[in-house]
Design an enzyme around this catalytic site. Structure first.
Site, PDB file in Angstrom:
ATOM      1  N   GLY A   9      44.403  33.436  31.318  1.00 23.53           N
ATOM      2  CA  GLY A   9      44.693  34.921  30.821  1.00 23.53           C
ATOM      3  C   GLY A   9      43.849  35.343  31.764  1.00 23.53           C
ATOM      4  O   GLY A   9      43.414  34.548  32.656  1.00 23.53           O
ATOM      5  N   THR A  10      44.064  36.621  31.847  1.00 22.08           N
ATOM      6  CA  THR A  10      43.507  37.334  33.242  1.00 22.08           C
ATOM      7  C   THR A  10      42.400  37.789  32.460  1.00 22.08           C
ATOM      8  O   THR A  10      41.403  37.259  31.716  1.00 22.08           O
ATOM      9  CB  THR A  10      44.443  38.862  32.760  1.00 22.08           C
ATOM     10  N   MET A  11      41.521  38.442  33.970  1.00 18.83           N
ATOM     11  CA  MET A  11      40.138  38.392  33.602  1.00 18.83           C
ATOM     12  C   MET A  11      39.866  39.594  32.329  1.00 18.83           C
ATOM     13  O   MET A  11      41.184  40.060  31.989  1.00 18.83           O
ATOM     14  CB  MET A  11      39.611  39.291  34.747  1.00 18.83           C
ATOM     15  N   ASP A  12      39.138  39.022  31.880  1.00 13.62           N
ATOM     16  CA  ASP A  12      38.315  40.135  30.141  1.00 13.62           C
ATOM     17  C   ASP A  12      39.607  39.717  28.988  1.00 13.62           C
ATOM     18  O   ASP A  12      40.599  40.108  28.142  1.00 13.62           O
ATOM     19  CB  ASP A  12      38.417  41.585  30.470  1.00 13.62           C
ATOM     20  N   GLY A  14      38.751  36.616  27.703  1.00  7.99           N
ATOM     21  CA  GLY A  14      37.972  35.679  27.004  1.00  7.99           C
ATOM     22  C   GLY A  14      37.998  34.884  26.971  1.00  7.99           C
ATOM     23  O   GLY A  14      37.304  33.634  25.913  1.00  7.99           O
ATOM     24  N   GLU A  87      35.620  28.411  34.925  1.00  7.71           N
ATOM     25  CA  GLU A  87      37.050  28.866  35.953  1.00  7.71           C
ATOM     26  C   GLU A  87      37.373  27.967  36.932  1.00  7.71           C
ATOM     27  O   GLU A  87      37.860  27.419  38.058  1.00  7.71           O
ATOM     28  CB  GLU A  87      35.516  29.227  37.060  1.00  7.71           C
TER      29      GLU A  87
END
Length: 219
Positions: A9-12, A14, A87
């Site tokens: 998913g994108t940043m933010d 979860g 990451e």
């Protein structure tokens, strides 16, 4: 059967929170795991969530060998049922291939978490290889939002307040130029919808444009 699963998913959205929750769920059932990360915003050898959760982890640098690490641990009597790999976009293609080998040859589950593309809208090497090799890929349902309120799909980088679409793919901490007396550039990341990423319209720029467009009050 063990699986290589990729959560993205994108940043933010979860991802790190889910990584820690996944570890908790498996550990609570008596399974033994290892947690890995790379270039976490909280520092080396840590998995951190924007909700404030943190957990010690093993740092994956460019020379880290997953296959050798797991085989050495098992040879010395350790038990490993699963790996949590946060990451994972920063891992190399070879490291992802080693994770697939761990799944296939040792029957150890691997749960990888990472974003797909960088601030240039190009796929990270680790994410690309995970898409190619994963048994299952999950797009996280927690939607990050652009400043305009639409679903965010792109990650953006700003340097000293200006959005950039060129530069090193990975920037960790402060970035200093050749001049030791020069000011350290401020590097900020945010998520944007595709339209505003194309227009390089960050939240800060949108606010600035809005203030300029506002009519002056009458005296």
């Amino acid at each position: 059967m063990a699986e290589l699963q990729f959560f993205t998913g994108t940043m933010d959205s979860g991802k790190s929170t889910l990584a820690l929750q996944t570890n908790h769920n498996h550990a609570a059932r008596g399974r033994a795991g290892r947690i890995f990360t790379s270039h976490d915003r909280a520092g080396q050898a840590l998995v951190s969530s924007r909700l404030g959760l943190t957990h010690d982890a093993l740092e994956v640098d460019e020379d880290f060998d997953f296959w050798r690490y797991v085989v050495d641990e098992l040879t010395h009597g350790a038990r490993i049922d699963y790996l949590i790999c946060d990451e994972a976009q920063f891992y190399s293609g070879r490291q992802v291939e080693d994770l697939a080998k761990v799944v296939d040859e040792l029957q150890i589950d691997v749960f990888a978490f990472g974003i797909l593309s960088d601030f240039r809208t190009e796929l990270f090497a680790g994410s690309r290889r995970l898409v190619e090799l994963a048994d299952r890929m999950h797009v996280l349902q927690v939607e990050a939002l652009c400043w305009c309120g639409k679903r965010a799909t792109h990650n953006a980088r700003s340097v000293d307040g200006a959005m950039v679409v060129e530069g090193e793919q990975v920037v960790v901490g402060d970035v200093e130029g050749d001049d030791p007396d020069a000011a350290v550039p401020e590097v900020v990341y945010e998520v944007l919808c595709r339209a505003h990423h194309r227009r390089r319209m960050t939240a800060a720029r949108a606010r600035a444009v809005s203030m300029v467009a506002e009519p002056l009050p009458f005296a």
